[in-house]
Design an enzyme around this catalytic site. Structure first.
Site, PDB file in Angstrom:
ATOM      1  N   HIS A  19       0.818  -1.214   0.000  1.00 53.88           N
ATOM      2  CA  HIS A  19       0.000   0.000   0.000  1.00 53.88           C
ATOM      3  C   HIS A  19       0.855   1.269   0.000  1.00 53.88           C
ATOM      4  CE1 HIS A  19      -4.196   0.650  -0.157  1.00 53.88           C
ATOM      5  NE2 HIS A  19      -4.454   0.884   1.101  1.00 53.88           N
ATOM      6  N   ASN A  66      -6.897   6.224   4.076  1.00 59.53           N
ATOM      7  CA  ASN A  66      -8.337   6.447   3.959  1.00 59.53           C
ATOM      8  C   ASN A  66      -8.746   7.909   4.082  1.00 59.53           C
ATOM      9  OD1 ASN A  66      -8.394   3.702   3.731  1.00 59.53           O
ATOM     10  ND2 ASN A  66      -9.401   3.335   5.678  1.00 59.53           N
ATOM     11  N   ASP A  91      -0.824   2.402  -5.329  1.00 61.34           N
ATOM     12  CA  ASP A  91      -0.787   0.971  -5.626  1.00 61.34           C
ATOM     13  C   ASP A  91      -2.075   0.552  -6.305  1.00 61.34           C
ATOM     14  OD1 ASP A  91      -2.544  -0.592  -3.156  1.00 61.34           O
ATOM     15  OD2 ASP A  91      -1.927   1.477  -2.819  1.00 61.34           O
ATOM     16  N   ASN A 112      -8.852   3.050  -1.368  1.00 66.24           N
ATOM     17  CA  ASN A 112      -9.495   3.995  -0.456  1.00 66.24           C
ATOM     18  C   ASN A 112      -8.835   5.371  -0.454  1.00 66.24           C
ATOM     19  OD1 ASN A 112     -11.516   2.245   0.312  1.00 66.24           O
ATOM     20  ND2 ASN A 112     -10.344   1.415   2.018  1.00 66.24           N
TER      21      ASN A 112
END
Length: 193
Positions: A19, A66, A91, A112
Site C-alpha cells: 500500500h 483512507n 498501488d 481507499n
C-alpha cells in the site's frame, strides 16, 4: 505549480508494504534530486522542488490512506493548484506486480486513498499513476494483502517499478500525461522494443 502525491500510510509499521508504493516513489524523487521532506500543516510531509518548468510540491499525506483527500485538498487550496496540475501515485491490486498505468481520470478501483481524494475534491478528474502490486492469493483478505510486505523474490521487480514510476513522474512534470501514457502504460518488454 504542480502537485505530485504519493499515497501510503505513515509510520514504521507500514514501511515497505504494498500500500505504500506511492510513498516510495516520492521518496525516490526526493533522494534522486537532493530534496528534503518536511512536515506541512500536520497533514503531510512535503518537499518543494524548483524546476525549469516551475515549482513542484511532492507530498506524502500523513492522514493515513483512507483520509488522503484531506491533505490533497488542503495543499491544493493553499497553493492554488489546478486539478490539471495534480498527479496521484498509488498501488493497484488489479495490475500485475510492477506494471504501471497512467490515466487522466477514472474510478477508485477499490483504492481507499483515491476514494478519499475523489470525495474531497468532488471529482475523479485528476491524473493518477497506478503501480501494480498484484492481487495475491484470492483466498487471502485484500486488506491483509495490501498491508503485507513484498517477498524477497518480488522486491527486485518492485524496486524497478518504483524507479520507472519516478521516471514517469518526471516526464509528466516536463511533458504532460500523454507521453507518460504512451511510454509507461506498456509492459517493460514492450517499452524496450
Amino acid at each position: 505549480m504542480k502537485l505530485v502525491v504519493g499515497l501510503g500510510n505513515p509510520g514504521a509499521r507500514y514501511r515497505g508494504t504494498r500500500h505504500n508504493v506511492g510513498f516510495e516513489v516520492v521518496d525516490a524523487l526526493v533522494a534522486r534530486h537532493g530534496l528534503r521532506l518536511d512536515a506541512w500543516n500536520a497533514l503531510a510531509e512535503m518537499a518543494e522542488w524548483r524546476r525549469p518548468e516551475g515549482r513542484v510540491c511532492c507530498v506524502k499525506p500523513t492522514t493515513f490512506m483512507n483520509l488522503s483527500g484531506e491533505a490533497v485538498a488542503a495543499v491544493m487550496r493553499f497553493y492554488k493548484i489546478d486539478l490539471a496540475d495534480v498527479l496521484v501515485v498509488c498501488d493497484d491490486v488489479n495490475l500485475t506486480e510492477g506494471r504501471l498505468r497512467a490515466r487522466p481520470e477514472g474510478s477508485e478501483g477499490g483504492n481507499n486513498g483515491l476514494r478519499s481524494i475523489t470525495a474531497s475534491l468532488g471529482t475523479g478528474a485528476y491524473a493518477r499513476l497506478r503501480i501494480g502490486v498484484g492481487r495475491g492469493d484470492e483466498r487471502r483478505d485484500l486488506v491483509d494483502h495490501v498491508l503485507s510486505r513484498f517477498d524477497a523474490d518480488e522486491q527486485p521487480v518492485m524496486n524497478a517499478a518504483r524507479d520507472r514510476a519516478a521516471d514517469a513522474v518526471e516526464l509528466w512534470i516536463s511533458d504532460g500525461l500523454g507521453p507518460v501514457m504512451n511510454r509507461f502504460n506498456r509492459t517493460e518488454a514492450e517499452e524496450k522494443k
